[in-house]
Design an enzyme around this catalytic site. Structure first.
Site, PDB file in Angstrom:
ATOM      1  N   SER A 155      47.848  29.913  12.383  1.00 29.50           N
ATOM      2  CA  SER A 155      47.101  28.696  12.067  1.00 29.50           C
ATOM      3  C   SER A 155      45.946  29.055  11.155  1.00 29.50           C
ATOM      4  O   SER A 155      45.043  29.802  11.551  1.00 29.50           O
ATOM      5  CB  SER A 155      46.559  28.057  13.349  1.00 29.50           C
ATOM      6  OG  SER A 155      45.572  27.099  13.007  1.00 29.50           O
ATOM      7  N   HIS A 192      50.978  27.181  10.019  1.00 25.82           N
ATOM      8  CA  HIS A 192      50.480  25.989  10.717  1.00 25.82           C
ATOM      9  C   HIS A 192      49.187  25.520  10.042  1.00 25.82           C
ATOM     10  O   HIS A 192      48.228  26.273   9.907  1.00 25.82           O
ATOM     11  CB  HIS A 192      50.229  26.351  12.183  1.00 25.82           C
ATOM     12  CG  HIS A 192      49.817  25.198  13.031  1.00 25.82           C
ATOM     13  ND1 HIS A 192      50.721  24.314  13.591  1.00 25.82           N
ATOM     14  CD2 HIS A 192      48.588  24.772  13.433  1.00 25.82           C
ATOM     15  CE1 HIS A 192      50.074  23.408  14.309  1.00 25.82           C
ATOM     16  NE2 HIS A 192      48.774  23.659  14.219  1.00 25.82           N
ATOM     17  N   ASP A 198      46.207  22.688  10.027  1.00 30.97           N
ATOM     18  CA  ASP A 198      45.520  21.695  10.858  1.00 30.97           C
ATOM     19  C   ASP A 198      44.758  20.708   9.998  1.00 30.97           C
ATOM     20  O   ASP A 198      43.806  21.071   9.311  1.00 30.97           O
ATOM     21  CB  ASP A 198      44.551  22.411  11.805  1.00 30.97           C
ATOM     22  CG  ASP A 198      45.293  23.123  12.920  1.00 30.97           C
ATOM     23  OD1 ASP A 198      46.089  22.460  13.603  1.00 30.97           O
ATOM     24  OD2 ASP A 198      45.083  24.335  13.095  1.00 30.97           O
ATOM     25  N   MET A 203      42.398  17.479   9.993  1.00 36.04           N
ATOM     26  CA  MET A 203      41.489  16.739  10.890  1.00 36.04           C
ATOM     27  C   MET A 203      40.642  15.769  10.073  1.00 36.04           C
ATOM     28  O   MET A 203      40.174  16.120   8.990  1.00 36.04           O
ATOM     29  CB  MET A 203      40.573  17.721  11.617  1.00 36.04           C
ATOM     30  CG  MET A 203      41.312  18.805  12.373  1.00 36.04           C
ATOM     31  SD  MET A 203      40.168  19.785  13.368  1.00 36.04           S
ATOM     32  CE  MET A 203      41.258  21.104  13.919  1.00 36.04           C
ATOM     33  N   HIS A 208      49.992  19.720  11.073  1.00 31.86           N
ATOM     34  CA  HIS A 208      49.620  19.103  12.350  1.00 31.86           C
ATOM     35  C   HIS A 208      48.541  18.079  12.034  1.00 31.86           C
ATOM     36  O   HIS A 208      47.388  18.426  11.792  1.00 31.86           O
ATOM     37  CB  HIS A 208      49.121  20.230  13.279  1.00 31.86           C
ATOM     38  CG  HIS A 208      48.507  19.762  14.553  1.00 31.86           C
ATOM     39  ND1 HIS A 208      47.768  20.600  15.374  1.00 31.86           N
ATOM     40  CD2 HIS A 208      48.524  18.555  15.174  1.00 31.86           C
ATOM     41  CE1 HIS A 208      47.360  19.929  16.440  1.00 31.86           C
ATOM     42  NE2 HIS A 208      47.786  18.683  16.329  1.00 31.86           N
ATOM     43  N   MET A 253      45.917  15.558  12.803  1.00 34.32           N
ATOM     44  CA  MET A 253      44.995  15.049  13.828  1.00 34.32           C
ATOM     45  C   MET A 253      44.161  13.969  13.154  1.00 34.32           C
ATOM     46  O   MET A 253      42.963  14.134  12.916  1.00 34.32           O
ATOM     47  CB  MET A 253      44.130  16.201  14.357  1.00 34.32           C
ATOM     48  CG  MET A 253      44.904  17.165  15.238  1.00 34.32           C
ATOM     49  SD  MET A 253      44.117  18.772  15.404  1.00 34.32           S
ATOM     50  CE  MET A 253      44.823  19.600  13.991  1.00 34.32           C
ATOM     51  N   MET A 257      49.670  20.471  23.069  1.00 31.20           N
ATOM     52  CA  MET A 257      48.316  20.993  22.865  1.00 31.20           C
ATOM     53  C   MET A 257      47.847  21.632  24.166  1.00 31.20           C
ATOM     54  O   MET A 257      47.825  20.976  25.216  1.00 31.20           O
ATOM     55  CB  MET A 257      47.339  19.874  22.489  1.00 31.20           C
ATOM     56  CG  MET A 257      47.475  19.330  21.084  1.00 31.20           C
ATOM     57  SD  MET A 257      47.462  20.570  19.761  1.00 31.20           S
ATOM     58  CE  MET A 257      45.863  21.359  19.982  1.00 31.20           C
ATOM     59  N   GLY A 280      39.738  28.814  18.672  1.00 27.95           N
ATOM     60  CA  GLY A 280      39.029  29.735  19.561  1.00 27.95           C
ATOM     61  C   GLY A 280      38.681  29.200  20.934  1.00 27.95           C
ATOM     62  O   GLY A 280      37.792  29.740  21.599  1.00 27.95           O
ATOM     63  N   ASP A 285      50.050  25.080  21.026  1.00 28.66           N
ATOM     64  CA  ASP A 285      48.914  25.239  20.119  1.00 28.66           C
ATOM     65  C   ASP A 285      47.610  25.201  20.897  1.00 28.66           C
ATOM     66  O   ASP A 285      47.298  24.194  21.539  1.00 28.66           O
ATOM     67  CB  ASP A 285      48.970  24.082  19.093  1.00 28.66           C
ATOM     68  CG  ASP A 285      47.927  24.186  18.004  1.00 28.66           C
ATOM     69  OD1 ASP A 285      47.216  25.204  17.938  1.00 28.66           O
ATOM     70  OD2 ASP A 285      47.834  23.227  17.206  1.00 28.66           O
ATOM     71  N   GLY A 322      44.614  28.451  22.164  1.00 23.63           N
ATOM     72  CA  GLY A 322      44.381  29.533  23.119  1.00 23.63           C
ATOM     73  C   GLY A 322      45.564  30.468  23.301  1.00 23.63           C
ATOM     74  O   GLY A 322      45.652  31.173  24.306  1.00 23.63           O
ATOM     75  N   GLY A 324      45.610  30.867  15.934  1.00 22.51           N
ATOM     76  CA  GLY A 324      44.592  30.910  14.889  1.00 22.51           C
ATOM     77  C   GLY A 324      43.674  32.091  15.088  1.00 22.51           C
ATOM     78  O   GLY A 324      43.749  33.105  14.394  1.00 22.51           O
TER      79      GLY A 324
HETATM   80  C1  DX5 Z   1      43.096  23.036  17.284  1.00 28.67           C
HETATM   81  C2  DX5 Z   1      44.198  23.345  16.306  1.00 28.67           C
HETATM   82  C3  DX5 Z   1      44.810  24.670  16.447  1.00 28.67           C
HETATM   83  C4  DX5 Z   1      43.879  25.837  16.308  1.00 28.67           C
HETATM   84  C5  DX5 Z   1      44.262  26.774  17.387  1.00 28.67           C
HETATM   85  O1  DX5 Z   1      42.790  21.691  17.227  1.00 28.67           O
HETATM   86  O2  DX5 Z   1      45.243  22.381  16.403  1.00 28.67           O
HETATM   87  O3  DX5 Z   1      45.935  24.835  15.586  1.00 28.67           O
HETATM   88  O4  DX5 Z   1      43.936  26.503  15.089  1.00 28.67           O
HETATM   89  O5  DX5 Z   1      43.346  27.782  17.392  1.00 28.67           O
HETATM   90  P1  DX5 Z   1      43.359  28.991  18.407  1.00 28.67           P
HETATM   91  O6  DX5 Z   1      44.674  29.701  18.245  1.00 28.67           O
HETATM   92  O7  DX5 Z   1      42.203  29.774  17.911  1.00 28.67           O
HETATM   93  O8  DX5 Z   1      43.165  28.427  19.790  1.00 28.67           O
HETATM   94 ZN    ZN Z   2      47.170  22.786  15.301  1.00 28.90          ZN
END
Ligand code: DX5
Ligand code: ZN
Length: 224
Positions: free
Chosen positions: A9, A34, A36, A38, A67, A69, A138, A146, A176, A178, A198
């Site tokens: 990600s 991936h 993201d 937003m 993805h 959001m 999710m 993170g 996706d 953690g 990520g």
């Molecule tokens: C969070 C994103 C994830 C994010 C995950 O809203 O959708 O794709 O990058 O990040 P990590 O892998 O650091 O939890």
């Molecule tokens: Zn994502």
């Protein structure tokens, strides 16, 4: 059923060096990127849109998994298709007419996915499962990289894997949030095959090495 794949990600990558970062994650075994997206409304953060996807399209041959959001996803789906997105997922919680949004994604030649926030039950999407290429569970509340993996996500992955078998479907199960060294084995054992990471790939400044180590751990857990 499906081999496990690692989806780096870019949210945690160095945005000033995206092409290099993606290339490094690919050398480490990442097979889908991936992305993201937003909007500052559906989630409390703002990231990127079609122009960045278009640049990424020129930087890698790997499929781009967008993805979304965002609110009003239908308005932007054509622009993501034009930019070169391959997979597009929309949130159950953000779509008033989810069936229509999924059809729109497919109509534009992209692979449709549906995303569930941690508090949303798997049962709500049973009827549209035949339409999707992937379901994204999710395992954190979306908006930031993170964060810590929410443990009950494992039950949702198991439930989805059961449904897939019962209904005789072949959609992919993506996770996706953690996904890291200490969580990846139970995630894979619960039935996930698309692993988004990520922070665990880009957070320590060595994406090639860290992607490789993570993928190895996932394959071991899958018995591959
Ligand atoms: C969070 C994103 C994830 C994010 C995950 O809203 O959708 O794709 O990058 O990040 P990590 O892998 O650091 O939890
Ligand atoms: Zn994502």
């Amino acid at each position: 059923m499906h081999r496990v794949e690692l989806l780096p990600s870019i949210l945690s990558a160095d945005f000033a060096h995206l092409a290099d970062q993606v290339a490094a994650a690919e050398r480490g075994g990442g097979t889908v990127i991936h992305v993201d997206v937003m909007d500052g409304h559906f989630v409390p953060n703002i990231t990127l849109g079609p122009p960045v996807v278009k640049s990424l399209r020129n930087a890698t041959k790997l499929p781009l998994d967008c993805h979304l959001m965002i609110e009003n996803a239908d308005e932007f789906i054509p622009a993501f298709a034009d930019a070169g997105a391959n997979w597009v997922s929309v949130h159950y919680e953000a779509c008033r007419h989810l069936h229509r949004s999924l059809e729109l994604i497919a109509h534009h030649g992209m692979k449709p996915g549906v995303v569930l926030n941690p508090a949303t039950r798997v049962n709500f999407i049973v009827d549209i499962l035949p339409m999707v290429h992937h379901v994204l569970i999710m395992s954190v509340n979306p908006g930031f990289g993170g964060q810590n993996f929410i443990p009950f996500s494992l039950d949702k992955i198991r439930r989805l894997a059961e449904l897939r078998q019962e209904l005789g479907l072949a959609f992919r199960i993506e996770v996706d949030g953690g996904v890291a060294h200490d969580t990846i084995a139970p995630i894979v054992q619960a039935g996930a095959d698309l692993l988004v990471a990520g922070n665990a790939v880009f957070g320590a400044g060595n994406p090639e090495h860290d992607a490789r180590a993570l993928l190895q751990a996932a394959r071991k857990a899958a018995g591959e």
